[in-house]
Enzyme design. Structure first.
Site, PDB file in Angstrom:
ATOM      1  N   ALA A 174       4.593   6.637  -2.222  1.00 52.73           N
ATOM      2  CA  ALA A 174       4.051   7.625  -3.157  1.00 52.73           C
ATOM      3  C   ALA A 174       5.148   8.553  -3.686  1.00 52.73           C
ATOM      4  CB  ALA A 174       2.948   8.442  -2.485  1.00 52.73           C
ATOM      5  N   ASP A 176      -1.228   8.064   0.612  1.00 51.75           N
ATOM      6  CA  ASP A 176      -2.064   8.238   1.806  1.00 51.75           C
ATOM      7  C   ASP A 176      -2.418   9.685   2.117  1.00 51.75           C
ATOM      8  OD1 ASP A 176      -1.865   5.528   2.152  1.00 51.75           O
ATOM      9  OD2 ASP A 176      -0.927   5.612   4.134  1.00 51.75           O
ATOM     10  N   TYR A 203      -9.042 -25.162 -12.144  1.00 57.95           N
ATOM     11  CA  TYR A 203      -9.368 -26.132 -11.079  1.00 57.95           C
ATOM     12  C   TYR A 203      -8.387 -27.303 -11.099  1.00 57.95           C
ATOM     13  CZ  TYR A 203     -11.262 -30.536  -9.375  1.00 57.95           C
ATOM     14  OH  TYR A 203     -11.392 -31.755  -8.777  1.00 57.95           O
ATOM     15  N   GLU A 246      12.853  13.847   2.650  1.00 63.66           N
ATOM     16  CA  GLU A 246      12.208  12.867   3.553  1.00 63.66           C
ATOM     17  C   GLU A 246      12.655  13.188   4.976  1.00 63.66           C
ATOM     18  OE1 GLU A 246       9.960  10.199   3.839  1.00 63.66           O
ATOM     19  OE2 GLU A 246      10.646  10.428   5.909  1.00 63.66           O
ATOM     20  N   CYS A 292       4.148  -1.954   5.463  1.00 61.96           N
ATOM     21  CA  CYS A 292       3.288  -3.148   5.529  1.00 61.96           C
ATOM     22  C   CYS A 292       4.012  -4.314   6.202  1.00 61.96           C
ATOM     23  CB  CYS A 292       2.866  -3.584   4.122  1.00 61.96           C
ATOM     24  SG  CYS A 292       2.286  -2.225   3.098  1.00 61.96           S
TER      25      CYS A 292
HETATM   26  C1  LIG Z   1       1.597  -1.581   9.958  1.00 58.69           C
HETATM   27  C2  LIG Z   1       1.101  -1.298   8.570  1.00 58.69           C
HETATM   28  C3  LIG Z   1       0.749  -2.346   7.741  1.00 58.69           C
HETATM   29  C4  LIG Z   1       0.273  -2.086   6.456  1.00 58.69           C
HETATM   30  N1  LIG Z   1      -0.060  -3.139   5.658  1.00 58.69           N
HETATM   31  C5  LIG Z   1      -0.517  -2.907   4.406  1.00 58.69           C
HETATM   32  C6  LIG Z   1      -0.825  -3.988   3.546  1.00 58.69           C
HETATM   33  O1  LIG Z   1      -0.686  -5.165   3.924  1.00 58.69           O
HETATM   34  N2  LIG Z   1      -1.300  -3.711   2.299  1.00 58.69           N
HETATM   35  C7  LIG Z   1      -1.456  -2.414   1.859  1.00 58.69           C
HETATM   36  O2  LIG Z   1      -1.869  -2.213   0.698  1.00 58.69           O
HETATM   37  N3  LIG Z   1      -1.133  -1.364   2.664  1.00 58.69           N
HETATM   38  C8  LIG Z   1      -0.675  -1.578   3.905  1.00 58.69           C
HETATM   39  N4  LIG Z   1      -0.331  -0.522   4.717  1.00 58.69           N
HETATM   40  C9  LIG Z   1      -0.502   0.854   4.218  1.00 58.69           C
HETATM   41  C10 LIG Z   1       0.721   1.311   3.421  1.00 58.69           C
HETATM   42  O3  LIG Z   1       1.872   1.099   4.170  1.00 58.69           O
HETATM   43  C11 LIG Z   1       0.546   2.797   3.102  1.00 58.69           C
HETATM   44  O4  LIG Z   1      -0.628   2.954   2.371  1.00 58.69           O
HETATM   45  C12 LIG Z   1       1.732   3.333   2.313  1.00 58.69           C
HETATM   46  O5  LIG Z   1       2.904   3.281   3.056  1.00 58.69           O
HETATM   47  C13 LIG Z   1       1.462   4.780   1.907  1.00 58.69           C
HETATM   48  O6  LIG Z   1       2.576   5.295   1.273  1.00 58.69           O
HETATM   49  P1  LIG Z   1       2.809   6.870   1.214  1.00 58.69           P
HETATM   50  O7  LIG Z   1       4.117   7.072   0.539  1.00 58.69           O
HETATM   51  O8  LIG Z   1       1.610   7.539   0.679  1.00 58.69           O
HETATM   52  O9  LIG Z   1       2.879   7.342   2.733  1.00 58.69           O
HETATM   53  P2  LIG Z   1       3.931   6.943   3.883  1.00 58.69           P
HETATM   54  O10 LIG Z   1       4.368   5.543   3.772  1.00 58.69           O
HETATM   55  O11 LIG Z   1       3.282   7.388   5.165  1.00 58.69           O
HETATM   56  O12 LIG Z   1       5.178   7.890   3.579  1.00 58.69           O
HETATM   57  C14 LIG Z   1       5.097   9.272   3.698  1.00 58.69           C
HETATM   58  C15 LIG Z   1       6.496   9.768   3.996  1.00 58.69           C
HETATM   59  O13 LIG Z   1       6.493  11.186   3.954  1.00 58.69           O
HETATM   60  C16 LIG Z   1       7.343  11.684   4.963  1.00 58.69           C
HETATM   61  N5  LIG Z   1       6.914  13.046   5.256  1.00 58.69           N
HETATM   62  C17 LIG Z   1       5.696  13.461   5.697  1.00 58.69           C
HETATM   63  N6  LIG Z   1       5.672  14.808   5.796  1.00 58.69           N
HETATM   64  C18 LIG Z   1       6.878  15.261   5.395  1.00 58.69           C
HETATM   65  C19 LIG Z   1       7.459  16.553   5.266  1.00 58.69           C
HETATM   66  N7  LIG Z   1       6.764  17.650   5.572  1.00 58.69           N
HETATM   67  N8  LIG Z   1       8.718  16.655   4.839  1.00 58.69           N
HETATM   68  C20 LIG Z   1       9.433  15.530   4.500  1.00 58.69           C
HETATM   69  N9  LIG Z   1       8.949  14.277   4.613  1.00 58.69           N
HETATM   70  C21 LIG Z   1       7.679  14.150   5.048  1.00 58.69           C
HETATM   71  C22 LIG Z   1       7.129  10.701   6.122  1.00 58.69           C
HETATM   72  O14 LIG Z   1       8.229  10.710   6.990  1.00 58.69           O
HETATM   73  C23 LIG Z   1       6.981   9.373   5.379  1.00 58.69           C
HETATM   74  O15 LIG Z   1       8.202   8.682   5.255  1.00 58.69           O
HETATM   75  C24 LIG Z   1       0.163  -0.749   6.003  1.00 58.69           C
HETATM   76  C25 LIG Z   1       0.533   0.308   6.840  1.00 58.69           C
HETATM   77  C26 LIG Z   1       0.996   0.048   8.110  1.00 58.69           C
HETATM   78  C27 LIG Z   1       1.405   1.197   8.992  1.00 58.69           C
END
Ligand SMILES: Cc1cc2nc3c(=O)[nH]c(=O)nc-3n(C[C@H](O)[C@H](O)[C@H](O)COP(=O)(O)OP(=O)(O)OC[C@H]3O[C@@H](n4cnc5c(N)ncnc54)[C@H](O)[C@@H]3O)c2cc1C
Length: 446
Positions: free
Chosen positions: A13, A281, A424, A34, A44
Site C-alpha cells: 500500500a 490492510d 474451449y 518503514e 504472499c
Molecule cells: C503469509 C501470507 C500470505 C498471503 N497471501 C496472499 C495471497 O496469496 N493473495 C493476496 O491477495 N494476499 C495475500 N496476503 C495478504 C497480503 O500480503 C497483504 O494484504 C498485503 O501485504 C497488504 O499490504 P499493506 O502494504 O497494506 O500492508 P503490509 O504488507 O502489512 O505492510 C505494512 C508495512 O507498514 C510498516 N509499518 C507499520 N506501522 C508502521 C509505522 N508506524 N512506521 C513505519 N512503518 C510501519 C510495516 O512494517 C509493514 O512493512 C498474504 C499475507 C500473508 C501474511
C-alpha cells in the site's frame, strides 16, 4: 514551494501509493518511513519460501530502498518507525529503530500504509519465541530458520484460514509432522461454506496433516500446545487466526476508525482528516454485493486501493468502487477459489438466495489430467443475479473464479453467465466450462 508527502509503511500500500503519486507529480517530495528492514516485498510468498519453492528471502523483495531512490526519486527510510502524528502542526515523530533516536518531520500530505498484524489472543505462553505470527519478511526469515532446523519435528498450526493452510503445506513439505487445530467445525469457515470447506479438510488429511476441528487452544507451555482436548507436542507453532489492522497510530492522531478498527476511508481513499489518505490492510473498504463496509486484508485490494490513493495524492482524481472478495489458494494439488457472498453471508445481508453445486472436470473428461472440480453458486432468487461462487478442484481449477468475479463486478445474472462466450479446447476445459455448467443448473433452480 515544494510539497512533502509522508508515507507510513513501505510495502504494497505505502510503496504503491508513493510510486503512483510520483508518476503524476514529478516535483512532490516523497518520504517513506518503514520500520522494518525490507520494502516493497511479497508477504504472499512467505509460505512458498518456507516450503522451499522460493530459494531466498531476497527473491520476495520487489524493489529495494536503493532501487526506489534511484528509479522513482523516493526518499525511502527503512528502520524508521512513525510513533506519533500531530495533525495540527502537520508533523510526524520518526524513531530511528537502530540508533534509538527520534526526529520530527513536517509534511503537507500523509498516507497510512501501516498494514495489519497477526491476531494474537491473550493466551498463556502466546509470546513464547516458538509461537510465530506470519506477516513481514522478518517473520518469514524466522519461520524459514525454524523449518530448516533439525529440531523442527512437530508443528502446530492454530487456525484454518488460508494462511494457516498454506503454512501447513509448507511445513509438511519440509518433512515435519503437522497438526492443524481449529476452534470452529470447519476449515476456511470465514470464506467457504461448510460443504466446500469439508473438501479442503479432506485434501489436508490426504496429505497427512492431522486436522482437529472444534478444538480450542488454551495455552502454549514448555513445547506443548494445550487444547480443550489434551496436550499436543510442538516444536513450532504458527498462528493463522487472521489479522488486526494497524489503525492505532491514526486513531491517536484523531482520525476516525471504521469496521474492525481499520481506518475509515471514502471512495477516494481519504480519511476523516484533510490531506490524509489510507489504503491496504490498515483501511476498511466497501462490499459491492452486500452494500456495506467491510475489512478485507488482501494484496489485491492493497495494490488497487494504493493506486487510487496515489493518483489522488499526486493531484489526479480516482475512486475505488469496492470489492467482491475474491481469493484463491492451494493445498498441494487441491486448488480453492471464492468470490462474493457465501450462503451464510447472503442470508445475513438479507438476500433470499438459491444455491447449486455441480461436479465437473478441469479438462475434457477423456483428456489426461481431467481432475474433478466442485463449483457452488449463490444466486438471488427471482432475479437470478449471481451473488457469489466457490470452487475446489484439481490443478487448473482456481483461476476460474475470476470469471465469476467478473460476472459479480458486472452484476450479471446466471442467464448472462450461460451466454458468455467462454473459450474451449479439451486440454483446458469440458465444452461447458464448470462455471457455466453451474450457471446452467442455477438457471433451472431459480
Ligand atoms: C503469509 C501470507 C500470505 C498471503 N497471501 C496472499 C495471497 O496469496 N493473495 C493476496 O491477495 N494476499 C495475500 N496476503 C495478504 C497480503 O500480503 C497483504 O494484504 C498485503 O501485504 C497488504 O499490504 P499493506 O502494504 O497494506 O500492508 P503490509 O504488507 O502489512 O505492510 C505494512 C508495512 O507498514 C510498516 N509499518 C507499520 N506501522 C508502521 C509505522 N508506524 N512506521 C513505519 N512503518 C510501519 C510495516 O512494517 C509493514 O512493512 C498474504 C499475507 C500473508 C501474511
Amino acid at each position: 514551494m515544494v510539497r512533502r508527502l509522508l508515507v507510513i509503511g513501505g510495502d504494497a500500500a505505502g510503496m504503491g501509493a508513493a510510486t503512483q503519486a510520483r508518476r503524476l507529480d514529478p516535483d512532490l517530495e516523497i518520504v517513506v518511513a518503514e520500520r522494518g528492514r525490507f520494502t516493497s516485498y511479497s508477504a504472499c510468498g512467505i509460505p512458498y519460501l518456507v516450503g522451499g519453492d522460493v530459494s531466498s528471502v531476497e527473491d520476495l523483495v520487489v524493489k529495494t530502498p536503493a532501487e526506489l531512490r534511484a528509479q522513482h526519486r523516493i526518499d525511502v527510510r527503512p528502520g524508521h518507525e512513525v510513533v506519533a502524528v500531530d495533525l495540527d502542526r502537520r508533523q510526524a515523530e520518526l524513531r530511528d529503530v537502530e540508533r534509538e533516536r527520534t526526529m520530527r518531520l513536517p509534511f503537507d500530505q500523509l498516507m497510512f500504509g501501516t498494514g495489519a498484524r497477526p491476531a494474537r489472543p491473550d493466551l498463556p505462553g502466546i509470546d513464547e519465541p516458538w509461537v510465530h505470527g506470519v506477516q513481514t519478511l522478518e517473520d518469514g526469515t524466522r519461520l524459514l530458520d525454524a523449518a530448516e532446523s533439525s529440531s523442527c519435528r512437530d508443528v502446530i498450526i492454530v487456525g484454518a484460514g488460508y494462511i494457516g493452510l498454506e503454512m501447513a503445506e509448507a511445513f509438511h513439505r519440509r518433512g515435519s509432522r503437522v497438526t492443524l487445530v481449529e476452534a470452529s467445525d470447519h476449515v476456511m469457515g470465514r470464506t467457504l461454506d461448510p460443504d466446500l470447506g469439508a473438501r479442503v479438510a479432506a485434501a489436508l488429511e490426504r496429505l497427512g496433516v492431522e486436522v482437529r476441528l472444534g478444538e480450542r487452544v488454551e495455552a502454549f507451555e514448555g513445547g506443548r500446545v494445550i487444547t480443550a482436548g489434551g496436550a499436543l507436542p510442538a516444536d513450532v507453532v504458527v498462528l493463522g487466526l487472521g489479522v488486526e489492522p494497524n489503525g492505532e497510530l491514526a486513531a491517536d492522531a484523531g482520525i476516525e476508525l471504521g469496521v474492525r478498527g481499520a481506518i475509515q476511508v471514502d471512495r477516494r481513499q481519504r480519511t476523516s482528516a484533510e490531506g490524509v489518505y489510507a489504503a491496504g490492510d490498515c483501511a476498511d473498504t466497501f462490499d459491492t454485493i452486500a452494500l456495506r463496509r467491510i475489512y478485507v486484508a488482501l494484496g489485491t485490494v492493497a495494490n488497487r486501493t494504493a493506486r487510487v490513493a496515489g493518483i489522488n495524492l499526486g493531484g489526479g482524481y480516482a475512486t475505488f468502487p469496492g470489492v467482491v472478495g475474491t481469493a484463491v489458494t492451494k493445498i498441494c494439488e487441491t486448488e480453492v477459489g471464492r468470490t462474493g457472498l457465501t450462503e451464510r453471508d447472503a442470508a445475513s445481508a438479507g438476500f433470499e438466495a438459491v444455491t447449486v453445486s455441480i461436479e465437473s472436470t478441469v479438462r475434457a473428461g477423456y483428456f489426461p489430467g481431467a481432475e474433478s472440480v466442485t463449483v457452488k453458486l449463490v444466486v438471488e432468487r427471482g432475479t437470478g443475479r449471481l451473488l457469489g461462487g466457490q470452487l475446489v478442484g484439481g490443478p487448473g481449477a482456481a483461476k476460474r473464479i475470476d470469471v465469476l468475479a467478473t460476472a459479480l463486478y458486472a452484476g450479471l445474472t446466471v442467464n448472462d453467465l450461460v451466454n458468455v462466450d467462454l473459450s474451449y479446447a479439451p486440454p483446458f476445459s469440458p465444452v461447458w466450462d464448470p462455471v457455466q455448467a453451474a450457471a446452467r443448473k442455477a438457471l433451472g433452480a431459480i
